[in-house]
Design an enzyme around this catalytic site. Structure first.
Site, short mmCIF file in Angstrom:
data_model
loop_
_atom_site.label_atom_id
_atom_site.label_comp_id
_atom_site.label_asym_id
_atom_site.label_seq_id
_atom_site.Cartn_x
_atom_site.Cartn_y
_atom_site.Cartn_z
N ASP A 147 -8.88 5.35 -6.72
CA ASP A 147 -8.92 5.08 -8.16
C ASP A 147 -10.24 5.57 -8.74
O ASP A 147 -11.25 5.61 -8.03
CB ASP A 147 -8.80 3.57 -8.42
CG ASP A 147 -7.38 3.08 -8.28
OD1 ASP A 147 -6.47 3.85 -8.59
OD2 ASP A 147 -7.19 1.94 -7.84
N ASP A 454 -6.43 -2.09 -6.81
CA ASP A 454 -6.94 -3.39 -7.23
C ASP A 454 -5.90 -4.25 -7.94
O ASP A 454 -6.09 -5.44 -8.12
CB ASP A 454 -8.17 -3.23 -8.13
CG ASP A 454 -7.89 -2.35 -9.35
OD1 ASP A 454 -6.71 -1.97 -9.55
OD2 ASP A 454 -8.84 -2.05 -10.09
N ASP A 458 -0.34 -2.35 -7.09
CA ASP A 458 -0.88 -1.46 -6.04
C ASP A 458 -0.49 -1.93 -4.65
O ASP A 458 -0.64 -1.18 -3.67
CB ASP A 458 -2.41 -1.40 -6.13
CG ASP A 458 -2.88 -0.64 -7.36
OD1 ASP A 458 -2.15 0.26 -7.80
OD2 ASP A 458 -3.97 -0.96 -7.87
#
Length: 735
Positions: A147, A454, A458
């Site tokens: 990310d 997070d 996910d």
């Protein structure tokens, strides 16, 4: 619902461990602890035994194979000795001692201890390992899907630009982080307080963004200008900007929130229906500019009237959004109106989240180590590519980017082919659902994938990845539960440290195996050769047991705590199918074993004497042979600290536990030579200092020979030229 109702049928029950994604409600507690469904699952998990790691299983298999081989050799030695007329009890004692010394019972222990110490070391570097297999997988990782926000960036966002669709101009806002200190500039000129009508259109944009906002600010007791925040960093940055623009009072306190549609990565926008005092309810929307702009039909004119949003207006807004995105800003669009499908476009807010200072260096190190990095973000294409280029992840012209919508149109086979080509480095406007598809295709292409995440959504991708990495600061409980590793500081550099540890753990175990095998083979060869030729036993049972302590004890175990060698990151990822014992390791083991055996036999043969036709070994000869073998083993351990680097490169004092263990072993050996009670137990006698020095120098040859081998292996022979054009001499020679 009835107590007997199936769990899935209890539609009006909130279970322990459930996270609320959106909405409000009131519930009555009807069960706690083990009586909850969460508690029942925990009890089941608690009763489930831990799965052994692949490396531990391979070590067990190796131990069994070596045990069978050792027993076979020992059996032959005992049989030959008995056929030669040696006493049964003496041969039985030798056989048992050899079995204890030769069988590598310390292998599984070393693997477990090394992995555990590696986990402890990772924890010190802000990486909590929840699964031991993840430690092994880290050293084999070939692709990291990461990310952007919070992992590659500092996650302390700052509004730097406010664009008003009414004036078609931008307001620059300075300052950093959650500090209200900063200046406001319009057309390059600083605007002084008190702010007047000239920045009113920009204030309206920020006010609308504050209404459609869930972040909260709390004064920092340590600073009069800094605030502590609760909520999403993006929303907190907008609230800080409002204070910089003179909005002392929270706009949300000026009315009542009637309804909220929470932001989601699939929806890409958030809306709030808000009613100020004595006014009609208004819907406020903020989110990705493509999505918000599609809901808008009007914009405000300079006369503060709403005029239709023309095609040219949309092009101007898109151009401004791309301009902000190209400079690395996250772009948030703001709109408001009475009907959500017919909103008035207010403006854009540009937010910067600077990269962590250590990220470019970490990216460069990983790329040099043949580890590919794929950035997955919900940002626009311009923002994503600008950031990826800045940190060295993306090179325009040679690499590609793909949007979430483009990804959805591809089949898994098509996506796999694109990923195998290795040119797609950035996925923008992507959602957590896309992450799972990316992981599946990468794994189908034979990659070992580490995935960061997070959010709640996910979790599937984290669970599917070979190494799931969750964020410890801003991650949800669900993502942490699904992960293998948790980053306490949400820092990308911590992933680099974890991979370093993962690689070094494997090499440390390999060093231990090399040392133990070479010492075991030396002991078996020494006794086997003397037995076959009808010579006296070079070592008695007690001496062999002491050698076993050296092999499996502290000197051997401390090889597993060798400090991290940062050069391992320059080596390509380890093949998961790579065996601990390969041809290269076997050649090194046999070379060291032959040197140890030859050196010990040299001392042994020098001490043999014949009396009345009988070959005998004196107590002094036994002591010298015993000491030579132990010292050979300790120097062998020193050479096994690294497979390819000289002890002077890795540092003689780098592994203090190893030096302490070797020092204690030397002290123990000296006690057996010079301490009378030990002399009687181990059947030794005191030797002169000259004898001790001579044995030490001879034993060091195993280390010297290994240093010479490493020196030749690291030499660059390409500078010596070629004898003929048909001969291609490799620049690196490996033995």
């Amino acid at each position: 619902p009835p107590a007997a109702a199936d769990v899935l049928d209890r539609a009006n029950v909130v279970f322990m461990g459930t996270l609320i994604r959106a909405g409000r409600g009131t519930a009555v507690v009807v069960a706690i602890g083990e009586k909850t469904e969460f508690g029942k699952i925990f009890s089941m998990v608690d009763k489930t035994s831990d799965r052994r790691t692949p490396l531990q299983n391979s070590m067990d298999h190796l131990s069994k194979q070596l045990s069978i081989f050792s027993f076979a050799v020992i059996g032959v030695i005992v049989v030959i000795g008995l056929l030669q007329g040696k006493p049964f009890l003496a041969m039985f004692q030798i056989g048992v001692s050899l079995a204890v010394a030769a069988i590598p019972e310390g292998l599984p222990v070393c693997v477990t201890v090394t992995l555990a110490l590696g986990v402890l070391q990772m924890a010190r570097r802000n990486a909590i390992v929840r699964s031991l297999p993840a430690v092994e997988a880290l050293g084999s990782t070939t692709v990291i899907c990461v990310d952007k926000t919070g992992t590659l960036t500092q996650n302390e966002m700052t509004v730097t630009t406010v664009y008003s669709a009414q004036t078609r101009t931008s307001l620059a806002v300075s300052g950093t982080g959650y500090n209200v200190e900063g200046e406001v500039a319009l057309h390059g000129c600083t605007v002084k307080e008190p702010f007047g009508a000239q920045i009113a259109p920009f204030v309206n944009v920020v006010r609308a963004a504050c209404v459609c906002n869930n972040a909260k600010l709390k004064a920092d007791p340590e600073s009069s200008t800094r605030f502590k925040t609760m909520g999403q960093p993006t929303e907190a940055a907008i609230m800080i900007c409002a204070k910089k623009l003179g909005l002392a009072k929270d706009p949300r306190d000026e009315g009542t929130r009637l309804e909220e549609t929470s932001f989601s990565s699939e929806r890409k926008w958030m809306s709030v229906r808000f009613q100020a005092l004595d006014e009609m309810p208004i819907t406020y929307v903020k989110g990705a500019f493509e999505e918000v702009l599609g809901m808008c039909t009007t914009r405000s004119s300079l006369e503060d009237r709403r005029v239709p949003l023309q095609v040219g207006d949309k092009e101007d807004i898109s151009r401004e959004a791309n301009k902000l995105g190209s400079s690395g800003l996250r772009v948030i669009a703001i709109a408001s109106g009475h009907i959500q499908s017919q909103l008035n476009f207010e403006g854009l807010i540009g937010i910067i989240d600077p990269p962590r200072p250590e990220v470019p260096g970490s990216v460069e190190t990983l790329l040099h180590g043949d580890i590919k990095i794929i950035m997955i973000t919900g940002d626009s294409e311009a923002t994503a590519l600008s950031f990826a280029t800045k940190v060295g992840l993306f090179h325009r012209g040679s690499e590609n980017a793909m949007s979430g919508k483009q990804l959805e149109l591809l089949t898994n086979a098509d996506l796999q082919r694109k990923l195998e080509a290795g040119r797609t480095r950035v996925f923008y406007r992507a959602s957590p659902i896309h992450k799972k598809k990316i992981v599946e295709c990468l794994q189908a292409a034979g990659e070992i994938v580490a995935m960061t995440g997070d959010g709640i959504n996910d979790a599937p991708a984290l669970k599917l990845a070979d190494v799931g990495i969750a964020m410890g600061k801003n991650g949800t409980d669900v993502s942490r539960e699904a992960s293998d590793i948790i980053l306490l500081d949400d820092n990308f550099e911590t992933i680099l440290s974890a991979i370093e540890e993962g690689k070094c753990i494997f090499y440390n175990i390999k060093n231990f195996v090399r040392f133990q095998l070479s010492t075991s083979i030396s002991a078996l060869l020494l006794v086997a050769l003397t037995t076959v030729f009808g010579l006296p036993n070079p070592l008695n049972a007690m001496q062999i047991l002491w050698v076993n302590i050296v092999m499996d004890g502290p000197p051997a175990q401390t090889l597993g705590v060798e400090p991290v060698d940062h050069d391992v990151m320059l080596a390509p990822p380890r093949d998961p199918s790579e065996k601990i014992i390969n041809r290269d390791t076997i050649s090194k083991v046999l070379l060291n074993a032959l040197i140890v055996t030859a050196g010990t036999l040299f001392v042994y043969l020098q001490q043999l004497s014949a009396r009345s036709g009988v070959i005998e070994l004196s107590k002094r000869g036994t002591t010298l042979t015993f000491t030579a073998f132990v010292f050979f083993s300790l120097f062998n351990a020193l050479s096994c600290r690294s497979q390819s680097k000289s002890i002077f490169k890795i540092g003689l004092l780098a592994n203090l536990p190893f030096l302490v263990a070797v020092g204690l072993s030397v002290v123990g050996q000296l006690l057996m030579i010079y301490f009378p009670p030990m002399q009687s137990i181990f059947q030794t006698e005191a030797i002169s200092f000259f004898d001790l020095a001579a044995v030490t120098c001879l034993a060091s040859t195993v280390w010297v020979c290994d240093e010479v081998r490493k020196a030749f292996a690291s030499m660059d022979f390409s500078k010596l030229g070629r004898r003929s054009s048909s001969i291609d001499l490799k620049s690196r020679i490996n033995f």
